[in-house]
Design a protein around this motif. Structure first.
Motif, PDB file in Angstrom:
ATOM      1  N   PRO A  58      31.694  79.183  47.286  1.00 26.41           N
ATOM      2  CA  PRO A  58      32.847  80.002  46.896  1.00 26.41           C
ATOM      3  C   PRO A  58      32.519  81.493  46.933  1.00 26.41           C
ATOM      4  O   PRO A  58      31.389  81.905  46.658  1.00 26.41           O
ATOM      5  CB  PRO A  58      33.129  79.553  45.458  1.00 26.41           C
ATOM      6  CG  PRO A  58      32.494  78.220  45.319  1.00 26.41           C
ATOM      7  CD  PRO A  58      31.294  78.248  46.211  1.00 26.41           C
ATOM      8  N   MET A  73      34.651  83.877  45.184  1.00 25.67           N
ATOM      9  CA  MET A  73      35.824  84.169  44.360  1.00 25.67           C
ATOM     10  C   MET A  73      35.926  85.631  43.947  1.00 25.67           C
ATOM     11  O   MET A  73      36.945  86.055  43.415  1.00 25.67           O
ATOM     12  CB  MET A  73      35.825  83.258  43.129  1.00 25.67           C
ATOM     13  CG  MET A  73      36.112  81.805  43.476  1.00 25.67           C
ATOM     14  SD  MET A  73      36.259  80.760  41.994  1.00 25.67           S
ATOM     15  CE  MET A  73      34.622  80.053  41.908  1.00 25.67           C
ATOM     16  N   ILE A 124      38.836  87.723  46.258  1.00 24.08           N
ATOM     17  CA  ILE A 124      40.254  87.396  46.374  1.00 24.08           C
ATOM     18  C   ILE A 124      41.085  88.667  46.264  1.00 24.08           C
ATOM     19  O   ILE A 124      40.640  89.682  45.726  1.00 24.08           O
ATOM     20  CB  ILE A 124      40.688  86.373  45.303  1.00 24.08           C
ATOM     21  CG1 ILE A 124      40.540  86.957  43.890  1.00 24.08           C
ATOM     22  CG2 ILE A 124      39.905  85.077  45.435  1.00 24.08           C
ATOM     23  CD1 ILE A 124      41.115  86.076  42.801  1.00 24.08           C
ATOM     24  N   SER A 160      44.345  82.854  38.992  1.00 22.55           N
ATOM     25  CA  SER A 160      44.156  82.103  40.237  1.00 22.55           C
ATOM     26  C   SER A 160      43.178  80.957  40.058  1.00 22.55           C
ATOM     27  O   SER A 160      43.413  79.843  40.521  1.00 22.55           O
ATOM     28  CB  SER A 160      43.652  83.042  41.342  1.00 22.55           C
ATOM     29  OG  SER A 160      44.627  84.012  41.663  1.00 22.55           O
ATOM     30  N   TYR A 161      42.072  81.215  39.346  1.00 22.77           N
ATOM     31  CA  TYR A 161      41.071  80.170  39.139  1.00 22.77           C
ATOM     32  C   TYR A 161      41.638  79.027  38.296  1.00 22.77           C
ATOM     33  O   TYR A 161      41.382  77.855  38.575  1.00 22.77           O
ATOM     34  CB  TYR A 161      39.824  80.733  38.459  1.00 22.77           C
ATOM     35  CG  TYR A 161      39.203  81.929  39.141  1.00 22.77           C
ATOM     36  CD1 TYR A 161      39.371  82.170  40.502  1.00 22.77           C
ATOM     37  CD2 TYR A 161      38.437  82.835  38.412  1.00 22.77           C
ATOM     38  CE1 TYR A 161      38.799  83.277  41.105  1.00 22.77           C
ATOM     39  CE2 TYR A 161      37.853  83.942  39.011  1.00 22.77           C
ATOM     40  CZ  TYR A 161      38.043  84.163  40.356  1.00 22.77           C
ATOM     41  OH  TYR A 161      37.478  85.260  40.945  1.00 22.77           O
ATOM     42  N   LEU A 201      44.803  78.122  38.046  1.00 27.61           N
ATOM     43  CA  LEU A 201      45.803  77.389  38.819  1.00 27.61           C
ATOM     44  C   LEU A 201      45.171  76.543  39.925  1.00 27.61           C
ATOM     45  O   LEU A 201      45.672  75.467  40.253  1.00 27.61           O
ATOM     46  CB  LEU A 201      46.815  78.354  39.427  1.00 27.61           C
ATOM     47  CG  LEU A 201      47.707  79.104  38.427  1.00 27.61           C
ATOM     48  CD1 LEU A 201      48.572  80.128  39.147  1.00 27.61           C
ATOM     49  CD2 LEU A 201      48.580  78.137  37.639  1.00 27.61           C
ATOM     50  N   ILE A 202      44.069  77.008  40.494  1.00 29.09           N
ATOM     51  CA  ILE A 202      43.467  76.292  41.626  1.00 29.09           C
ATOM     52  C   ILE A 202      42.463  75.230  41.179  1.00 29.09           C
ATOM     53  O   ILE A 202      42.480  74.098  41.669  1.00 29.09           O
ATOM     54  CB  ILE A 202      42.789  77.289  42.592  1.00 29.09           C
ATOM     55  CG1 ILE A 202      43.843  78.203  43.232  1.00 29.09           C
ATOM     56  CG2 ILE A 202      42.014  76.558  43.683  1.00 29.09           C
ATOM     57  CD1 ILE A 202      43.276  79.393  43.975  1.00 29.09           C
ATOM     58  N   LEU A 203      41.581  75.583  40.231  1.00 29.39           N
ATOM     59  CA  LEU A 203      40.498  74.692  39.850  1.00 29.39           C
ATOM     60  C   LEU A 203      40.667  74.050  38.473  1.00 29.39           C
ATOM     61  O   LEU A 203      40.018  73.059  38.176  1.00 29.39           O
ATOM     62  CB  LEU A 203      39.160  75.448  39.881  1.00 29.39           C
ATOM     63  CG  LEU A 203      38.672  75.882  41.264  1.00 29.39           C
ATOM     64  CD1 LEU A 203      37.407  76.716  41.136  1.00 29.39           C
ATOM     65  CD2 LEU A 203      38.425  74.681  42.156  1.00 29.39           C
ATOM     66  N   SER A 204      41.496  74.624  37.629  1.00 29.86           N
ATOM     67  CA  SER A 204      41.746  74.098  36.286  1.00 29.86           C
ATOM     68  C   SER A 204      40.455  73.821  35.523  1.00 29.86           C
ATOM     69  O   SER A 204      40.245  72.715  35.015  1.00 29.86           O
ATOM     70  CB  SER A 204      42.590  72.817  36.391  1.00 29.86           C
ATOM     71  OG  SER A 204      43.165  72.492  35.152  1.00 29.86           O
TER      72      SER A 204
END
Length: 299
Positions: free
Chosen positions: A151, A153, A156, A217-218, A220-223
């Motif tokens: 990743p 991250m 972004i 974002s993290y 929502l994407i990875l929970s």
């Protein structure tokens, strides 16, 4: 108890350590990150004769952590002078014929916090460092997250703060998250080091604006079950409540969970391992190598 070697390879300094399988640090030393020739001579000298049985390396990047790739073990497209396309694992293998595991420094720190720190007992977490750069690593289902590579991250895209005219400093993307919110961005925007700004300076509200967008974002994407934020910038303790408040505003009730409503101060936290998160993470990587798990593999 077997001795494990650990390297937290940073863009500013290399931290080397000897640890045990339960995460105890027995010995440590640090060296400035100079040229590979100078730095690696110091690293090899530190470990020689110490009787380590495996070695874990968490490195600045980008790197290639995918076992089976032609450039596995390399630091790849880093802007750090002299280190681009350097075969870090290959160099160490010339000196130590022991199992090794290689990953990003932030994936390693995430693994350390998952194993012995703020995320122990959970199934997933994210570790974010906000300092000279911004990076994030993740443990998902008990495994460090990989795909094509690792990743990134910290790069972004984020929405610009309405009062921000700073162009961003990332040499690749300009105004990405790292370009707008890493330590050098704070210093260049305000013409003063972040550590010298007062806690009520408007810089911190702006910083929270960018970091909370990333966390949204993290989430929502990875929970992730825990978000751990370290690095020099996050030692500004006033940032944590600002980020938590902004994240709740951004999510706007869309994700319903007690961690995001009743227990946010326990969800977004400073590393429980403190400044040892990276080195403990490298020990955890060495433990994987000792158990025959060298790293991510090509599927």
């Amino acid at each position: 108890m077997k001795k494990l070697g650990a390297i937290e390879a940073g863009g500013t300094k290399f931290v080397c350590g000897i640890g045990t399988e339960d995460g105890q640090i027995l010995e440590r030393a640090s060296f400035p990150t100079e040229t590979p020739e100078i730095t690696m001579k110091n690293v090899v000298s530190f470990f020689e004769g110490k009787g380590i049985e495996a070695l874990g390396i968490g490195s600045f990047g980008p790197i290639d952590p995918i076992v089976g790739s032609p450039t596995y073990g390399y630091i790849t497209t880093t802007p750090k002078p002299h280190w681009g396309q350097f075969n870090l694992v290959g160099h160490l293998k010339q000196h130590f014929d022991i199992p090794m595991s290689f990953d990003t420094d932030v994936n390693g720190a995430a693994l350390g916090e998952y194993t012995w720190g703020a995320a122990r007992g959970l199934d997933s977490c994210i570790y974010i460092t906000v300092g000279t750069g911004i990076g994030a690593g993740a443990v998902v289902g008990g495994k460090m997250l990989h795909g094509l590579s690792h990743p990134e991250m910290g790069h972004i895209l984020v929405r610009r703060h309405p009062d921000d005219t700073f162009e961003g400093f990332c040499p690749y993307h300009g105004d990405c998250l790292e370009g707008m919110a890493a330590g050098p961005a704070i210093e260049k925007r305000w013409n003063i080091k972040g550590s010298d700004l007062t806690p009520d300076h408007p810089a911190w509200e702006m910083e929270a604006h960018y970091l909370a967008q990333a966390l949204m974002s993290y989430v929502l994407i990875l929970s992730p079950q825990k978000i751990i934020m370290g690095g020099g910038v996050m030692k500004q303790e006033q940032l944590f409540p600002l980020i938590r408040t902004k994240l709740v505003e951004l999510l706007n009730g869309y994700v319903q969970h007690p961690s995001l409503s009743e227990h946010l101060d326990q969800y977004i936290v400073y590393p429980e391992l403190g400044d040892n998160a990276g080195l403990c993470g490298a020990i955890a990587l060495a433990k994987l190598a000792l158990n025959g798990e060298e790293g991510a593999t090509i599927g």
